[in-house]
Design an enzyme around this catalytic site. Structure first.
Site, PDB file in Angstrom:
ATOM      1  N   LYS A  82       0.857  -1.186   0.000  1.00  0.00           N
ATOM      2  CA  LYS A  82       0.000   0.000   0.000  1.00  0.00           C
ATOM      3  C   LYS A  82       0.893   1.236   0.000  1.00  0.00           C
ATOM      4  O   LYS A  82       1.846   1.316   0.767  1.00  0.00           O
ATOM      5  CB  LYS A  82      -0.875  -0.027   1.255  1.00  0.00           C
ATOM      6  N   CYS A 103      -3.315  11.537  -9.769  1.00  0.00           N
ATOM      7  CA  CYS A 103      -3.463  10.746 -11.009  1.00  0.00           C
ATOM      8  C   CYS A 103      -2.441   9.609 -11.098  1.00  0.00           C
ATOM      9  O   CYS A 103      -2.507   8.810 -12.015  1.00  0.00           O
ATOM     10  CB  CYS A 103      -3.338  11.644 -12.236  1.00  0.00           C
TER      11      CYS A 103
END
Length: 135
Positions: A82, A103
């Site tokens: 993660k 993004c």
């Protein structure tokens, strides 16, 4: 409806019973051109049925994970389970705002470098940065 009934109950059985179905390889070699013309529609329909059946069963056998949406993060910290970054505003005393990438395309991760502009033009997406103001 009567025409469909006639096709199903009379025309198709008559067509199938008249097909020159070979029983051996020797019989295949002995087929005449008119026999091949008569077999062509049957072979075509049979082939389409078999291909579609195979496609259906392959679709059933495909794991549901194959239908997952594509991964957003293509390059950043892929070795981690993660991606988590922490920034303390105290480390930026002279900065009025911080602009963070959302993004996943920035070469200055976690800071935004404007890469979302190109991404949005290419994909039709509407992503932009996260702007954190000091005040």
């Amino acid at each position: 409806m009567d025409q469909i009934k006639v096709v199903i109950t009379k025309n198709i059985p008559t067509y199938l019973s008249a097909l020159p179905i070979p029983e051996s390889l020797e019989d295949v070699k002995a087929l005449k051109p008119e026999d091949l013309q008569m077999l062509a529609p049957f072979v075509l329909v049979l082939t389409i049925f078999l291909v579609q059946s195979i496609r259906f069963f392959l679709w059933l056998a495909t794991p549901s994970s194959a239908s997952k949406p594509p991964v957003v993060n293509q390059t950043i910290q892929k070795d981690k389970d993660k991606v988590v970054d922490s920034i303390n505003m105290k480390d930026y005393p002279d900065v009025e705002k911080l602009v963070f990438c959302r993004c996943w395309k920035s070469s200055k991760w976690p800071m935004c470098d404007g890469s979302h502009v190109k991404h949005n033009k290419e994909t039709g997406d509407n992503t932009g940065p996260l702007i954190v103001n000091k005040n």
